[in-house]
Write an enzyme that holds these catalytic residues in place. Structure first.
Site, mmCIF file in Angstrom:
data_model
loop_
_atom_site.group_PDB
_atom_site.id
_atom_site.type_symbol
_atom_site.label_atom_id
_atom_site.label_comp_id
_atom_site.label_asym_id
_atom_site.label_seq_id
_atom_site.Cartn_x
_atom_site.Cartn_y
_atom_site.Cartn_z
ATOM 1 N N ASP A 1 0.825 -1.222 0.000
ATOM 2 C CA ASP A 1 0.000 0.000 0.000
ATOM 3 C C ASP A 1 0.858 1.271 0.000
ATOM 4 O O ASP A 1 0.454 2.295 0.554
ATOM 5 C CB ASP A 1 -0.946 0.032 1.218
ATOM 6 C CG ASP A 1 -1.692 -1.271 1.390
ATOM 7 O OD1 ASP A 1 -2.282 -1.719 0.400
ATOM 8 O OD2 ASP A 1 -1.668 -1.840 2.496
ATOM 9 N N GLY B 1 1.820 3.064 -2.653
ATOM 10 C CA GLY B 1 1.538 4.028 -3.720
ATOM 11 C C GLY B 1 2.124 3.571 -5.044
ATOM 12 O O GLY B 1 2.452 4.384 -5.908
ATOM 13 N N LYS B 2 2.218 2.250 -5.216
ATOM 14 C CA LYS B 2 2.780 1.730 -6.473
ATOM 15 C C LYS B 2 1.852 2.050 -7.644
ATOM 16 O O LYS B 2 2.314 2.353 -8.736
ATOM 17 C CB LYS B 2 2.998 0.213 -6.365
ATOM 18 C CG LYS B 2 4.011 -0.153 -5.290
ATOM 19 C CD LYS B 2 4.178 -1.646 -5.145
ATOM 20 C CE LYS B 2 2.982 -2.340 -4.540
ATOM 21 N NZ LYS B 2 2.738 -2.064 -3.112
ATOM 22 N N GLY B 3 0.534 2.001 -7.384
ATOM 23 C CA GLY B 3 -0.441 2.296 -8.441
ATOM 24 C C GLY B 3 -0.273 3.716 -8.950
ATOM 25 O O GLY B 3 -0.293 3.969 -10.153
ATOM 26 N N GLY C 1 -4.611 -4.490 -3.726
ATOM 27 C CA GLY C 1 -5.604 -3.519 -4.156
ATOM 28 C C GLY C 1 -4.869 -2.273 -4.594
ATOM 29 O O GLY C 1 -4.131 -1.684 -3.810
ATOM 30 N N HIS C 2 -4.982 -1.934 -5.859
ATOM 31 C CA HIS C 2 -4.339 -0.719 -6.360
ATOM 32 C C HIS C 2 -5.408 0.328 -6.604
ATOM 33 O O HIS C 2 -6.378 0.062 -7.299
ATOM 34 C CB HIS C 2 -3.584 -0.992 -7.664
ATOM 35 C CG HIS C 2 -2.304 -1.724 -7.458
ATOM 36 N ND1 HIS C 2 -1.477 -2.090 -8.487
ATOM 37 C CD2 HIS C 2 -1.704 -2.141 -6.327
ATOM 38 C CE1 HIS C 2 -0.423 -2.709 -7.987
ATOM 39 N NE2 HIS C 2 -0.548 -2.760 -6.680
ATOM 40 N N GLN D 1 1.914 -5.900 -2.929
ATOM 41 C CA GLN D 1 2.434 -5.980 -1.553
ATOM 42 C C GLN D 1 3.803 -5.261 -1.473
ATOM 43 O O GLN D 1 4.065 -4.400 -2.288
ATOM 44 C CB GLN D 1 2.524 -7.425 -1.051
ATOM 45 C CG GLN D 1 1.177 -8.100 -0.863
ATOM 46 C CD GLN D 1 0.655 -8.771 -2.117
ATOM 47 O OE1 GLN D 1 1.386 -9.378 -2.862
ATOM 48 N NE2 GLN D 1 -0.619 -8.653 -2.375
ATOM 49 N N THR E 1 3.342 -12.531 3.049
ATOM 50 C CA THR E 1 2.492 -13.134 2.028
ATOM 51 C C THR E 1 3.245 -14.323 1.430
ATOM 52 O O THR E 1 4.365 -14.633 1.867
ATOM 53 C CB THR E 1 2.044 -12.100 0.977
ATOM 54 O OG1 THR E 1 1.029 -12.703 0.158
ATOM 55 C CG2 THR E 1 3.194 -11.610 0.104
ATOM 56 N N THR F 1 -7.713 -1.768 0.857
ATOM 57 C CA THR F 1 -8.545 -1.713 -0.348
ATOM 58 C C THR F 1 -9.370 -2.986 -0.505
ATOM 59 O O THR F 1 -10.495 -2.957 -0.973
ATOM 60 C CB THR F 1 -7.641 -1.567 -1.602
ATOM 61 O OG1 THR F 1 -6.625 -0.615 -1.302
ATOM 62 C CG2 THR F 1 -8.403 -1.138 -2.817
ATOM 63 N N PRO G 1 -8.856 -1.440 9.010
ATOM 64 C CA PRO G 1 -8.012 -0.274 9.249
ATOM 65 C C PRO G 1 -6.540 -0.692 9.196
ATOM 66 O O PRO G 1 -6.184 -1.751 9.706
ATOM 67 C CB PRO G 1 -8.383 0.185 10.670
ATOM 68 C CG PRO G 1 -9.387 -0.755 11.184
ATOM 69 C CD PRO G 1 -9.674 -1.819 10.167
ATOM 70 N N LEU H 1 3.531 12.503 1.482
ATOM 71 C CA LEU H 1 4.222 13.456 2.363
ATOM 72 C C LEU H 1 3.221 14.468 2.936
ATOM 73 O O LEU H 1 3.361 14.935 4.060
ATOM 74 C CB LEU H 1 5.318 14.189 1.568
ATOM 75 C CG LEU H 1 6.185 15.158 2.371
ATOM 76 C CD1 LEU H 1 7.021 14.412 3.424
ATOM 77 C CD2 LEU H 1 7.105 15.976 1.468
ATOM 78 N N ASP H 2 2.189 14.770 2.149
ATOM 79 C CA ASP H 2 1.202 15.788 2.557
ATOM 80 C C ASP H 2 0.495 15.433 3.859
ATOM 81 O O ASP H 2 0.081 16.325 4.601
ATOM 82 C CB ASP H 2 0.169 15.987 1.442
ATOM 83 C CG ASP H 2 -0.431 14.682 0.939
ATOM 84 O OD1 ASP H 2 0.342 13.748 0.645
ATOM 85 O OD2 ASP H 2 -1.672 14.583 0.853
ATOM 86 N N GLY I 1 -0.425 14.480 -2.961
ATOM 87 C CA GLY I 1 -1.884 14.368 -3.095
ATOM 88 C C GLY I 1 -2.192 13.174 -3.958
ATOM 89 O O GLY I 1 -1.311 12.626 -4.626
HETATM 90 P P1 IMP Z 1 -2.241 -12.976 2.239
HETATM 91 O O1 IMP Z 1 -1.370 -12.374 1.194
HETATM 92 O O2 IMP Z 1 -3.691 -12.742 2.036
HETATM 93 O O3 IMP Z 1 -1.898 -14.428 2.489
HETATM 94 O O4 IMP Z 1 -1.902 -12.235 3.633
HETATM 95 C C1 IMP Z 1 -0.613 -12.329 4.245
HETATM 96 C C2 IMP Z 1 -0.221 -10.992 4.854
HETATM 97 O O5 IMP Z 1 0.004 -10.039 3.823
HETATM 98 C C3 IMP Z 1 -1.275 -10.377 5.764
HETATM 99 O O6 IMP Z 1 -0.622 -9.666 6.798
HETATM 100 C C4 IMP Z 1 -1.987 -9.374 4.851
HETATM 101 O O7 IMP Z 1 -2.588 -8.323 5.558
HETATM 102 C C5 IMP Z 1 -0.814 -8.889 4.025
HETATM 103 N N1 IMP Z 1 -1.203 -8.381 2.695
HETATM 104 C C6 IMP Z 1 -1.524 -9.102 1.604
HETATM 105 N N2 IMP Z 1 -1.783 -8.300 0.558
HETATM 106 C C7 IMP Z 1 -1.609 -7.045 0.998
HETATM 107 C C8 IMP Z 1 -1.705 -5.770 0.347
HETATM 108 O O8 IMP Z 1 -1.989 -5.633 -0.839
HETATM 109 N N3 IMP Z 1 -1.446 -4.695 1.139
HETATM 110 C C9 IMP Z 1 -1.090 -4.812 2.438
HETATM 111 N N4 IMP Z 1 -0.983 -5.971 3.072
HETATM 112 C C10 IMP Z 1 -1.238 -7.090 2.355
#
Ligand code: IMP
Length: 435
Positions: A13, A15-17, A40-41, A222, A237, A297, A302, A330-331, A413
């Site tokens: 998460d 900001g690769k997207g 999720g991008h 990831q 992961t 996403t 949270p 940064l904002d 932003g």
């Molecule tokens: P899994 O990839 O669903 O097996 O989850 C393994 C770990 O990676 C967990 O801590 C998830 O919250 C984290 N994780 C998987 N995909 C993402 C992502 O896109 N963003 C942030 N954390 C992720």
């Protein structure tokens, strides 16, 4: 041979997207190389927000080919839903190519992932519950299904039949209903019919684009600290988000990579369980989470929020051979009186600047902070580093010094235009501007 890898330097998460979106105009092809619909991008274009899980964000550009590489695990249901959503919003998905050898996430993978988390109780990983671990597990155990298998009823019946013997036993032992062979075969045949025209030998697609001199972006999902090998195992992961994953999962060799852009937030976030030395459990953390809209996403959970940490940053720069950095969000630090950031970690009464290789050692680490003066001004309208408040400039320079790699993009932003850009050598090359 202009191949650029975009890799997350933290826990995902980052900001690769947005980085991909920023480089899109110069790019002919975007390749996803690992992960699945756990990612999720979010891409913001004007007042339109696109949330993509599997399809590379390149799909939003008519000039670009989007590739789902062999290293991705594909839940066909998610992909079909995503295609339907994009088509309904006027986006042509015909240019999305899916590797014939990418592995398929089956419903029993999802059920096993979820049931196993319940069984782990307090020791759960906090997965996204998308079946990622079980699907990669079957791939390694050579009992997985690949996308091309969806086209052959006989193969499906044999492979699913063999897999189900064990899967159903396991599921029943965990108190969950098993699956019926013919139902799964029919489902899989339907997916195959729908996705047939997207299946391709993506390695040769990518190699062809590079041979033509096209600019190809490899988009990691990831981040480095969730990498199966380099993260805080077992809170990771099941794939390799590091830049090396672009080779195994995207169909290129290491010498074909020309640049690695590491993406990081100006603070940090983590979703799921696992040690997190700089985690903020106070109002400052809650404020950053709210301003940064730090909710997963995929799961809506949270995100945990913390200060920036130089120790894993150096590790991530090293294992990815990062050549330049995009500093995101940064904002969201505006208005914090004193910003903190880790320099070394105290682990087992020793001061260390080395990122511990085990999750257990990391959970015993106490952060040692450096303090940075904050700045009250909003940054959204700033477009050059020189115009940043002096305190923000000092903070950016400190991160750059820890990383020992130039920060070439700073995001202030969500929109593409809200980016401070330094013109850097490889970018000049791509644009044909003399250095
Ligand atoms: P899994 O990839 O669903 O097996 O989850 C393994 C770990 O990676 C967990 O801590 C998830 O919250 C984290 N994780 C998987 N995909 C993402 C992502 O896109 N963003 C942030 N954390 C992720």
């Amino acid at each position: 041979m202009p191949a650029t890898v975009i890799v997350g330097l933290q826990w995902g998460d980052e900001g690769k997207g947005k980085t991909t979106d920023f480089l899109a105009e110069q790019t002919a092809m975007v390749v996803r190389y690992q992960g699945g619909d756990n990612a999720g991008h979010t891409v913001v274009r004007g007042d339109e927000v696109f949330k993509l899980r599997l399809t590379p964000s390149g799909v939003l550009y008519p000039h670009m080919t989007s590739v789902i590489g062999n290293g991705v695990v594909v839940n066909p249901l998610t992909l079909i839903d995503e295609f339907d959503m994009l088509t309904a919003r006027g986006i042509d998905v015909a240019r999305v190519r899916v590797s014939r050898s990418a592995h398929v996430i089956m419903p029993y993978h999802v059920a096993l992932d979820r049931a196993n988390e319940v069984r782990l109780g307090g020791a759960k990983v906090g997965t996204t519950g998308r079946g990622i671990g079980p699907a990669y597990g079957d791939r390694a155990w050579r009992i997985g299904l690949r996308m091309e298998d969806l086209l052959d009823r006989q193969v499906l019946r044999e492979r699913i039949g063999r897999a189900l013997l064990d899967k159903n036993l396991l599921l029943e032992a965990m108190g969950v209903d098993g699956f019926e062979l013919e139902t799964l075969v029919e489902l899989a045949i339907g997916w195959g019919e729908r996705l047939r025209e997207h299946l391709d030998d993506t390695t040769w697609l990518v190699q062809g684009a590079l041979a033509r001199g096209d600019h190809v972006l490899f988009e990691g999902a990831q981040g480095t600290l969730l990498d199966l090998d380099h993260g805080s195992y077992p809170y990771v992961t099941s794939s390799n988000p590091v830049a090396g994953g672009a080779c195994t999962g995207g169909g290129i060799g290491p010498l074909q990579v020309d640049e690695v852009i590491g993406v990081m937030k100006a603070y940090s976030t983590r979703v799921g369980s696992g040690p997190y030395p700089t985690e903020l459990l106070d109002d400052i953390g809650a404020g950053i989470a709210e301003r940064g809209r730090e909710f997963g996403t995929v799961t809506g959970r949270p995100r945990r929020v913390g200060w920036f940490d130089a120790v894993p940053l150096r590790y991530a720069v090293a294992v990815n051979s990062v050549s330049s950095i995009m500093l995101d969000k940064l904002d969201h630090l505006s208005g914090i009186e004193t910003i903190r950031g880790i320099v070394p970690l105290d682990t087992d009464d020793r001061r260390t600047e080395t990122w511990p290789s085990s999750g257990a050692a990391l959970s015993r680490a106490t952060p040692v902070y450096e303090e940075f003066e904050g700045w009250p001004e909003p940054l959204h309208a700033i477009r050059s580093l020189a115009d940043l408040p002096a305190a923000a400039r000092r903070y950016v320079s400190a991160i750059e010094e820890y990383a020992r790699v130039p920060i070439v993009l700073v995001s202030v932003g969500p929109e593409r235009t809200q980016t401070i850009e330094r013109v850097w050598p490889s970018m000049r090359r791509r644009l044909g501007v003399p250095a």
